[in-house]
Design a protein around this motif. Structure first.
Motif, short mmCIF file in Angstrom:
data_model
loop_
_atom_site.label_atom_id
_atom_site.label_comp_id
_atom_site.label_asym_id
_atom_site.label_seq_id
_atom_site.Cartn_x
_atom_site.Cartn_y
_atom_site.Cartn_z
N PRO A 143 0.81 -1.22 0.00
CA PRO A 143 0.00 0.00 0.00
C PRO A 143 0.84 1.27 0.00
O PRO A 143 0.43 2.28 -0.55
CB PRO A 143 -0.83 -0.11 1.28
N ASP A 144 2.00 1.22 0.61
CA ASP A 144 2.98 2.30 0.51
C ASP A 144 4.37 1.70 0.68
O ASP A 144 4.50 0.50 0.94
CB ASP A 144 2.70 3.45 1.49
N ALA A 145 5.38 2.51 0.53
CA ALA A 145 6.75 2.01 0.51
C ALA A 145 7.19 1.32 1.80
O ALA A 145 8.12 0.50 1.79
CB ALA A 145 7.72 3.16 0.19
N ASP A 146 6.54 1.61 2.90
CA ASP A 146 6.93 1.01 4.18
C ASP A 146 5.96 -0.05 4.68
O ASP A 146 6.14 -0.61 5.76
CB ASP A 146 7.10 2.09 5.24
N TRP A 176 11.80 -26.13 3.53
CA TRP A 176 11.01 -25.01 3.00
C TRP A 176 11.89 -23.81 2.69
O TRP A 176 11.62 -23.07 1.74
CB TRP A 176 9.88 -24.64 3.98
N VAL A 177 12.95 -23.63 3.45
CA VAL A 177 13.87 -22.52 3.20
C VAL A 177 14.41 -22.57 1.77
O VAL A 177 14.52 -21.55 1.10
CB VAL A 177 15.00 -22.48 4.26
N ASP A 178 14.71 -23.78 1.30
CA ASP A 178 15.23 -23.93 -0.06
C ASP A 178 14.14 -23.75 -1.11
O ASP A 178 14.38 -23.16 -2.17
CB ASP A 178 15.89 -25.30 -0.23
N ARG A 179 12.95 -24.25 -0.84
CA ARG A 179 11.84 -24.12 -1.79
C ARG A 179 11.45 -22.66 -1.99
O ARG A 179 11.13 -22.25 -3.10
CB ARG A 179 10.64 -24.93 -1.33
N PHE A 180 11.46 -21.90 -0.90
CA PHE A 180 11.10 -20.48 -1.02
C PHE A 180 12.23 -19.68 -1.68
O PHE A 180 11.97 -18.76 -2.42
CB PHE A 180 10.78 -19.89 0.37
N GLY A 181 13.48 -20.01 -1.38
CA GLY A 181 14.62 -19.33 -1.98
C GLY A 181 14.68 -17.84 -1.70
O GLY A 181 15.06 -17.05 -2.57
N LEU A 182 14.33 -17.46 -0.47
CA LEU A 182 14.33 -16.04 -0.12
C LEU A 182 15.75 -15.51 0.08
O LEU A 182 16.66 -16.27 0.42
CB LEU A 182 13.50 -15.82 1.16
N PRO A 183 15.93 -14.21 -0.09
CA PRO A 183 17.27 -13.61 0.02
C PRO A 183 17.66 -13.28 1.46
O PRO A 183 18.26 -12.24 1.72
CB PRO A 183 17.13 -12.34 -0.83
N TYR A 184 17.32 -14.17 2.39
CA TYR A 184 17.61 -13.95 3.81
C TYR A 184 18.35 -15.15 4.38
O TYR A 184 18.23 -16.26 3.85
CB TYR A 184 16.31 -13.78 4.63
N SER A 231 13.61 -4.57 8.25
CA SER A 231 13.39 -3.22 7.76
C SER A 231 12.45 -3.26 6.55
O SER A 231 12.20 -4.31 5.95
CB SER A 231 14.72 -2.60 7.33
N SER A 232 11.97 -2.10 6.18
CA SER A 232 11.13 -1.97 5.00
C SER A 232 11.90 -2.43 3.76
O SER A 232 11.34 -3.08 2.87
CB SER A 232 10.68 -0.52 4.84
N LYS A 233 13.19 -2.13 3.72
CA LYS A 233 14.03 -2.56 2.60
C LYS A 233 14.10 -4.09 2.55
O LYS A 233 14.03 -4.69 1.47
CB LYS A 233 15.42 -1.97 2.73
N ASP A 234 14.22 -4.73 3.72
CA ASP A 234 14.25 -6.20 3.76
C ASP A 234 12.94 -6.79 3.24
O ASP A 234 12.95 -7.76 2.48
CB ASP A 234 14.48 -6.70 5.20
N VAL A 235 11.82 -6.21 3.66
CA VAL A 235 10.52 -6.68 3.18
C VAL A 235 10.44 -6.53 1.67
O VAL A 235 9.94 -7.41 0.96
CB VAL A 235 9.36 -5.93 3.88
N GLY A 236 10.97 -5.45 1.14
CA GLY A 236 10.97 -5.21 -0.30
C GLY A 236 11.79 -6.21 -1.09
O GLY A 236 11.55 -6.40 -2.29
N ARG A 237 12.72 -6.89 -0.45
CA ARG A 237 13.55 -7.90 -1.12
C ARG A 237 12.85 -9.26 -1.20
O ARG A 237 13.35 -10.17 -1.86
CB ARG A 237 14.89 -8.05 -0.40
N PHE A 238 11.71 -9.40 -0.55
CA PHE A 238 10.98 -10.67 -0.54
C PHE A 238 10.55 -11.03 -1.96
O PHE A 238 10.13 -10.17 -2.73
CB PHE A 238 9.73 -10.53 0.35
N THR A 239 10.67 -12.29 -2.31
CA THR A 239 10.27 -12.76 -3.63
C THR A 239 9.30 -13.93 -3.47
O THR A 239 9.25 -14.56 -2.42
CB THR A 239 11.49 -13.23 -4.45
N VAL A 240 8.56 -14.22 -4.52
CA VAL A 240 7.63 -15.34 -4.51
C VAL A 240 7.97 -16.27 -5.67
O VAL A 240 7.82 -15.90 -6.83
CB VAL A 240 6.17 -14.84 -4.66
#
Length: 174
Positions: A37-40, A75-83, A93-102
Motif C-alpha cells: 500500500p505504501d513504501a513502508d 522449506w527454506v530452499d523451496r522459497f529461496g528467499l534472500p535472507y 526493515s522496509s528494505k528487507d521486506v521489499g527484497r521478498f520474492t515469490v
C-alpha cells in the motif's frame, strides 16, 4: 476451563489460520502478492510467510525440536528467499521486506500446513501441568507454555487479518 476445552479452542484457532492462508493468497498474481500500500507497508506475501515463520519458530522451541519446519523440512530452499535461513521476520526493515520474492504462491499453504501439523501435535500433547510450565523467566511474570502458545496464535491471527485487509485493497485496485 478444562484441559480438553483449552486444547479444543487452541486447535480451532490454529485451524482457522491454516484455512485462512490459502484463502488469502488464492487467485492473486505474484505482483498482487507483492503489492505494498505504501513504501513502508508489508505485502500479503511477507505477512503470510511471517505468520507461518513466527509460529514455526516458537512452536519448534516449545517442542524442543532439532530444527524448525522451515529448515528441517527444506522449506527454506523451496522459497529461496534472500535472507539467512534463521530469519523469521522480526525486526526486518522496509528494505528487507521489499527484497521478498515469490517463487510459487502455493508454497504458502504448503508451508503453513506443515507448521500446522507440528503445532497440532504439540497442542494435543499438552496436559494441565504443561500449560503452566515456565519457559521464559526474563519476563515478569515469567512466561508459561500456555501463555506462549496463545501469543503465537494471537500473532498469527493478527497477521492473517492484515493480509486479508491488504487483499481487499488489492482487489479494489483491479
Amino acid at each position: 476451563m478444562t484441559t480438553d476445552t483449552a486444547r479444543d479452542l487452541l486447535l480451532d484457532g490454529f485451524g482457522r489460520i491454516r484455512d485462512g492462508v490459502p484463502e488469502v493468497v488464492d487467485g492473486l498474481s505474484v505482483d498482487e502478492l507483492l503489492w505494498r500500500p505504501d513504501a513502508d507497508a508489508n505485502h500479503i506475501a511477507w505477512l503470510v510467510w511471517h505468520l507461518a515463520r513466527q509460529q514455526d519458530d516458537q512452536v519448534s522451541q516449545l517442542t524442543k525440536a532439532d530444527s524448525s519446519v522451515w529448515v528441517g523440512d527444506g522449506w527454506v530452499d523451496r522459497f529461496g528467499l534472500p535472507y539467512p535461513p534463521d530469519t523469521h521476520g522480526w525486526s526486518m526493515s522496509s528494505k528487507d521486506v521489499g527484497r521478498f520474492t515469490v517463487a510459487d504462491p502455493e508454497l504458502f499453504a504448503g508451508y503453513q500446513g506443515a507448521v500446522h501439523e507440528r503445532t497440532v501435535a504439540y497442542v494435543e500433547g499438552l496436559d494441565a501441568a504443561a500449560y503452566g510450565r515456565v519457559i521464559d523467566r526474563r519476563w515478569n511474570p515469567p512466561v508459561t507454555a500456555g501463555v506462549r502458545i496463545m501469543s503465537v496464535l494471537e500473532d498469527a491471527a493478527k497477521h492473517l487479518g492484515q493480509a486479508e485487509y491488504v487483499r481487499g485493497m488489492v482487489e479494489r485496485r483491479r
